[in-house]
Write an enzyme that holds these catalytic residues in place. Sequence first.
Site, PDB file in Angstrom:
ATOM      1  N   GLU A  86      -1.753  31.726  -1.709  1.00 56.75           N
ATOM      2  CA  GLU A  86      -2.527  30.555  -1.243  1.00 56.75           C
ATOM      3  C   GLU A  86      -1.725  29.265  -1.368  1.00 56.75           C
ATOM      4  OE1 GLU A  86      -6.617  30.373  -2.522  1.00 56.75           O
ATOM      5  OE2 GLU A  86      -6.720  28.220  -2.140  1.00 56.75           O
ATOM      6  N   LYS A 264     -13.674  29.493  -8.970  1.00 54.35           N
ATOM      7  CA  LYS A 264     -12.692  30.159  -8.091  1.00 54.35           C
ATOM      8  C   LYS A 264     -11.394  29.356  -8.101  1.00 54.35           C
ATOM      9  CE  LYS A 264     -10.550  31.194  -4.050  1.00 54.35           C
ATOM     10  NZ  LYS A 264      -9.398  30.497  -3.450  1.00 54.35           N
ATOM     11  N   HIS A 378      -4.200  20.321   1.929  1.00 53.02           N
ATOM     12  CA  HIS A 378      -4.094  21.698   2.423  1.00 53.02           C
ATOM     13  C   HIS A 378      -3.414  21.748   3.785  1.00 53.02           C
ATOM     14  CE1 HIS A 378      -6.807  24.808   0.406  1.00 53.02           C
ATOM     15  NE2 HIS A 378      -6.394  23.964  -0.503  1.00 53.02           N
TER      16      HIS A 378
HETATM   17  C1  MEV Z   1      -9.822  26.622  -2.976  1.00 53.79           C
HETATM   18  O1  MEV Z   1      -9.091  27.809  -3.075  1.00 53.79           O
HETATM   19  C2  MEV Z   1     -10.320  26.173  -4.330  1.00 53.79           C
HETATM   20  C3  MEV Z   1     -11.288  24.996  -4.322  1.00 53.79           C
HETATM   21  O2  MEV Z   1     -12.376  25.281  -3.434  1.00 53.79           O
HETATM   22  C4  MEV Z   1     -11.786  24.819  -5.731  1.00 53.79           C
HETATM   23  C5  MEV Z   1     -12.945  23.859  -5.886  1.00 53.79           C
HETATM   24  O3  MEV Z   1     -13.709  23.651  -4.941  1.00 53.79           O
HETATM   25  O4  MEV Z   1     -13.095  23.334  -7.013  1.00 53.79           O
HETATM   26  C6  MEV Z   1     -10.638  23.747  -3.816  1.00 53.79           C
END
Ligand code: MEV
Length: 424
Positions: A86, A264, A378
Amino acid sequence: MTDRTKTSRIPGFHKKSPKERLDLVADFAGLDGETVGHLSDMGNLDPHLADHLIENVIATMNVPVGIATNMRIDGEDVLIPMATEESSVVAAVCNAARQCYDSGGFTTSMSGSLMIAQIQLVGASAPHEARIRILERRDEIKEICDACDPVLVKLGGGFRDLEVRIVDSLGGPMVVTHLIVDTRDAMGANAVNTMAEKLAPHVQEWTGGRVYLRILSNLADRRLARARATWTAEAIGGAEVRDGIVSAYHFAHADPYRAATHNKGIMNGISAVVLATGNDTRAIEAGAHAYAARDGHYGSLTRWEVTREGHLAGTIEVPMAVGLVGGATKLHPTARANLRILGATSADRLARIIAAVGLAQNFSALKALATTGIQKGHMALHAQNIAMMAGAVGEEIDRVAAIMVERGTVRVDVAEAELRRLRG
Ligand code: MEV
C-alpha cells in the site's frame, strides 16, 4: 460455458516439484509462456525453502520493503523495514516520526511475554467442582508443561500460571483451562500448543469431562506492547490540527464504524513490520481487534489527549505476540536481513518497536484526515501506479503522474491519453 474436462482433483500434486506443479496449473488455467516465465522466477527466495515453508508451492510473490526513517525509540535511532503493497504507509510513519523526533520520539514498554493456551472441557457434571479439581493440580500441571520444553525453561521461560474459567456457552457450561506460559523470544504458538495437548488427557482424567480444543489464544492480553509520544502543537501545524486529531480519536472511541477504519490504519503500520520480520500477521491482527473489543464495545487501539503544556500526547496498547526464533523469522532470508536492519535482539524490543510504528501510522492518518484529507497525499503515489498501468516506463511514470495530479483526475484512460501525447 464451464469446461467440464478441467478438474481440480490432481492426485499427488503435493509430491511434485514447484516446476511440475506450475506446468499443471498453467495447463489448467491456460497461462501463456510469459506468465509462466514470470511465475517461475522465485527472486531471492530459494525455491527449495519456499517449497518447505508451505504446501503445493508454484511461485513466490514479492512485496516491496520500504524503510521508515526518523524513528527514535527509547532514545535510540532505528531504521524500520516495512513490507507492504500500500502506498503512503511508509511515508506516513516517516512523517509522524519526524514531527516528534525533537520532542524525544517514542517511549515504549511491555507488559510481559506471556502467552495463553486454552483447553476446552465439556460435559463435566459439576463444572465448578471440576474447576477446583484442576486448580488443585497446579504443581503437577507446571511439571507436565515445563517437561514439554526444557530449552524454553533453560532460557528462563516456561509455565507461569494457571487460570480456570467457567464459560457459559450455547451447549452449556464449559470448563476452560488457561495455561499461562512465558515464551521469551519465541512467538510461542508451538510451545503452548504442545503443552495444552500434553495436558488434555490429564484434565479429562481428573474431571471426568471430555476435552475437545487445545490451542493458544490470539488474544495475547498478557503480552501487551505499549508506546507513547508527544507532538508539540507548533511541530504539527498548530492547536487546530491538534484538536482535530483528538476529535478524530473521540470519533473512533464512540463509533465502531470509524474505529474499524482507524484501527485498520494502525494495522497498516503494524502488519508491515510484522510481515517484514517473518512474523504472523493474522495472529497480530486477530489479537489487536479482539483487544479493541475487550470491554464489549469495539473501540480505538490508540488514545489522543492534550497535555497540560498544550502538546498532543498519543498512546497505544496492543497485544504483540511476535518472536525472533522459529518459523519464517529464522528461515526466511529477507526476514533475517530485516531483523538485522532493525537491530532488535529480543522479541520484547521488536514488539515495542512495532507498537511505536502503529502509533506513528495513526498520527499521520488522523492528521491528514483532520486537515487536508488523505487523497492529496495518496494521489501522488496512486497516480504513479495508474501511469504504470497505462504502460508508462522510466521517466514517463513521473511525468504522466504529475500531469494527472495537477489536473485532479487520476484515471487509466487519462494516463493513456497523456502517454500518447508525450510519445508524440
Ligand atoms: C487507509 O489504508 C488507512 C486510513 O483509512 C486510516 C484511517 O482512516 O485512520 C487512512
